[in-house]
Design a protein around this motif. Structure first.
Motif, PDB file in Angstrom:
ATOM      1  N   LEU A  35      38.220  40.607  49.542  1.00  0.00           N
ATOM      2  CA  LEU A  35      39.515  41.001  48.983  1.00  0.00           C
ATOM      3  C   LEU A  35      40.627  40.306  49.766  1.00  0.00           C
ATOM      4  O   LEU A  35      41.568  39.765  49.203  1.00  0.00           O
ATOM      5  N   ARG A  39      43.195  36.469  48.643  1.00  0.00           N
ATOM      6  CA  ARG A  39      44.613  36.682  48.329  1.00  0.00           C
ATOM      7  C   ARG A  39      45.345  35.385  47.999  1.00  0.00           C
ATOM      8  O   ARG A  39      46.116  35.321  47.039  1.00  0.00           O
ATOM      9  N   GLU A 133      37.147  38.633  43.863  1.00  0.00           N
ATOM     10  CA  GLU A 133      38.224  39.628  43.790  1.00  0.00           C
ATOM     11  C   GLU A 133      39.557  38.962  43.473  1.00  0.00           C
ATOM     12  O   GLU A 133      40.462  39.579  42.944  1.00  0.00           O
ATOM     13  N   TRP A 278      34.315  49.044  41.468  1.00  0.00           N
ATOM     14  CA  TRP A 278      34.357  47.817  42.261  1.00  0.00           C
ATOM     15  C   TRP A 278      32.985  47.557  42.879  1.00  0.00           C
ATOM     16  O   TRP A 278      32.446  46.454  42.862  1.00  0.00           O
TER      17      TRP A 278
END
Lengths: 294, 418
Positions: A35, A39, A133, A278
């Motif tokens: 995660l 980004r 993600e 998830w």
């Protein structure tokens, strides 16, 4: 420099037939590290999609809010023409339906986002190993950008009614509204994420979802305030979107929000649903990618 | 840091099941997910209905500096294996250990958006591969230069040719310096010049990484790889040296029967290759000469004859050609018997089985007089890599013409093109 650039892939990988859940510590560590690592890619992907979204159109970003204005305009016209008898919500109807439609659109966008992101990222998913993600985060960024554009219309309208003295804001309004929109989006996202593994495999999910959404809108106080009698008066309050959407609208307009307890419950359920979905999605990835095509 | 003995990839007894029927496969997907959610081990389940092994019991080890050629016919399980190595799909038997940063060129330009410009897409594609914005900025010019996209960099990618897209994709992907590089057959689209550039770059990467290279081009496998793995029906049928592996691969294709086609009035009576008559297979080295003696009975004289000697891959792809048309130095055939002697100084062929074909064409009418298509197999063994010249120097002599001075005497021909 290379270490940094490819750090998204830890230097040692072991792939076996064993269930990845047999090593929960490693599993959860990877969940959150992916995660975090995803980004930067998420921003690039979101930027790519936003840049491409309206490039091949004349009106461009106007399309982000035009559908919302259309629905609002339609219902305001129906209301004014007397074709539709609605109970009084205590809010000017134009404002009621505009804020309602904007929030509803936020929910629908969030609900559709995870599955749409996986489907549009298909070519990447089947060929490249990257923090997946990032596709989900990119979806969230796009939801917020489109919501932000719509708010550029909503805010002047609120100010107009404020100036006319038909609504009053209080100090907490913007903060509560922001919290409310987050809850609306998060509920949609959690539900959408839950549907991803099955939805990627079977197109039925997406088709059924489209049908469900149009029906769902009419048991949610989006453009129609909760009536005093009839079956809708019973259905609407038990619809989990109702407390989210109605509270958020009330908070924006500085009014009393009715459904505090149920709002809390829905947020809690969303959180559990999100984490569970998830986890399932991460376990599912090798199996759905194997069936996405070569 | 880079220890050449370090094992980078270790694959042990790896297998993967696929299902032929889509609907069933989707259902099995749900079943597999629920099995894994229950913590079950996928190795414990037998084949289900309509399932087959896309990979079966594949094992090998690769060290830094190794370049493994993965060869096999279409559907042999090469891409499936690469996908397991890249962690995209899970094995159903065995296990895989990858030690090092993995770069994969399974798809070039994954993440490209057709509406966005080349410039914008470089940032996207590079981010997908794990670069930060700063790193892309640093490499941007180098990427554009390598891709030869030039002034089209600010044009939407949808108006690029497929070759341009591949060039841009490769330029981005190859600017990583991974420890392990997986390359699927991605370069087939580019033009020869760019492909050569790509292979040179891959060659550079090979020096300091473990590379797995999938290709149907045996000359490239021969050139780049020091080891090869032949897959058939998902299983390894050969693992080891590149030369034998290429032969093994070529055996997978049924050799076509020798076909001689000739026009009426032309009768090729005998062809001997390097002095051997009635032969089908010739062993030689890539740097050896080739001497062909042909006896032709012509019903009438032919003034201008074009002769071509072609070297082909087992797949009938042309490797190189020798042809006297290149500099317009044709020969003549007299009525009656002609003894032709064709010679090539150096065949310039890479290791493996190659095919040889010979054709005669009437240069005036462009009619094919004689054609032996893939009639001979050349078993080439090399100690070193030999580049294909593309064109060979062909010398042709019609020995019979000494007796017939009425014809314009042809000189020994040197068909050579720069």
């Amino acid at each position: 420099m290379q270490n940094q650039s490819m750090s998204s892939l830890p230097p040692h990988h072991f792939y076996s037939t064993e269930s990845s859940l047999r090593h929960p510590k490693r599993f959860f560590k990877e969940m959150f590290s992916d995660l975090w690592l995803g980004r930067g890619l998420a921003f690039t992907l979101a930027k790519r999609d936003l840049a491409a979204q309206y490039r091949q159109s004349l009106l461009g970003y106007v399309w982000a809010f035009l559908p919302v204005l259309g629905v609002t305009g339609l219902f305001t016209f129906l209301k004014l023409s007397g074709a539709m008898q609605l109970s009084n919500s205590g809010i000017p109807y134009l404002l009621f339906s505009l804020v309602g439609t904007t929030l509803w659109q936020l929910f629908v966008d969030a609900l559709n986002s995870p599955l749409a992101q996986m489907n549009s990222g298909r070519s990447m998913l089947i060929k490249l190993n990257f923090p997946r993600e990032s596709l989900l985060i990119a979806g969230i960024i796009k939801i917020w950008v489109n919501f932000g554009i719509r708010m550029l219309i909503v805010i002047p309208v609120v100010i107009f009614f404020l100036w006319k003295g038909e609504v009053t804001l209080n100090f907490w309004s913007p903060i509560l509204f922001l919290g409310g929109t987050l809850a609306v989006m998060f509920f949609g996202l959690a539900l959408g994420l839950f549907l991803v593994p099955l939805g990627v495999l079977f197109q039925d999910v997406q088709k059924a979802l489209a049908m469900l959404i149009s029906f769902w809108m009419f048991i949610t106080p989006v453009v129609i305030p909760i009536p005093e009698a009839g079956f809708a008066s019973k259905l609407m309050p038990i619809n989990p979107v109702t407390p989210l959407l109605d509270n958020t609208r009330m908070w924006l307009l500085g009014m009393h929000a009715e459904y505090i307890t149920s709002f809390g419950w829905v947020v809690l359920v969303s959180l559990v649903c999100f984490l569970w979905s998830w986890l399932v999605l991460r376990v599912s990835f090798p199996h759905i990618i194997a069936r996405m095509g070569m | 840091m880079s220890n050449t003995n370090e094992v980078m990839i270790s694959v042990d007894g790896v297998g993967k099941k696929f299902c032929r029927n889509l609907k069933r496969s989707l259902f099995y997907g749900v079943q597999d997910i629920s099995r894994e959610m229950r913590g079950a081990d996928l190795a414990n389940y037998p084949l289900r209905k309509e399932e087959f092994w896309a990979n079966r019991d594949v094992s090998f080890e690769l060290r830094r500096g190794d370049c493994l050629g993965l060869i096999g016919q279409n559907g042999a399980g090469k891409t499936t294996l690469l996908k397991m190595l890249n962690g995209l799909i899970k094995p159903d038997t065995g296990h895989i250990q990858m030690n090092g940063r993995v770069g994969a060129m399974i798809a070039l330009g994954a993440g490209f958006n057709p509406i966005l410009t080349g410039r914008e897409n470089i940032y996207v594609a590079a981010s997908v591969l794990g670069f930060s914005r700063k790193e892309i900025d640093q490499r941007f010019d180098e990427i554009v230069e390598f891709s030869e996209i030039g002034k089209f960099i600010d044009t939407p990618v949808q108006s690029y040719s497929s070759g341009m897209q591949v060039r841009l994709g490769f330029a981005v992907a190859s600017s990583l310096d991974p420890d392990i590089l997986l390359i699927d057959e991605v370069l087939a689209v580019g033009d020869v010049g760019f492909r050569t550039k790509c292979y040179n770059r891959i060659y550079e990467v090979c020096k300091n990484a473990a590379v797995i290279f999938v290709s149907h081009s045996m000359p490239q496998i021969d050139r780049l790889c020091n080891r090869a793995l032949v897959l058939t029906g998902g299983a390894v049928v050969y693992s080891g040296e590149t030369g034998p592996a290429i032969n093994q691969y070529n055996k997978l294709f049924q050799t076509k029967a020798r076909e001689w086609q000739q026009m009426d009035g032309i009768d090729v009576q005998e062809i001997s290759i390097n002095g051997i008559k009635h032969t089908r297979q010739i062993d030689l080295k890539g740097s050896d000469p080739l001497n062909v003696d042909i006896t032709v009975d012509a019903a009438s004289a032919v003034e201008k004859v074009e002769i071509s000697v072609n070297f082909l891959e087992k797949s009938y792809d042309l490797i190189s050609q020798a042809n006297n048309r290149f500099d317009q130095k044709y020969i003549s055939l007299q009525a009656g018997l002609n003894h032709l002697h064709l010679s090539i100084d150096k065949v310039g062929l890479g290791s493996g089985l190659k095919l040889l074909s010979i054709a005669f064409v009437d240069a005036n009418t462009q009619k094919i007089l004689f054609w032996a298509h893939g009639g001979w197999e050349l078993d080439v063994t090399n100690d070193v890599y030999i580049p294909s010249p593309g064109f060979n120097t062909l010398a042709i002599e019609n020995k019979s013409l000494d007796a017939t001075p009425s014809f314009k005497r042809p000189q020994t021909l040197n068909a050579k093109r720069k």
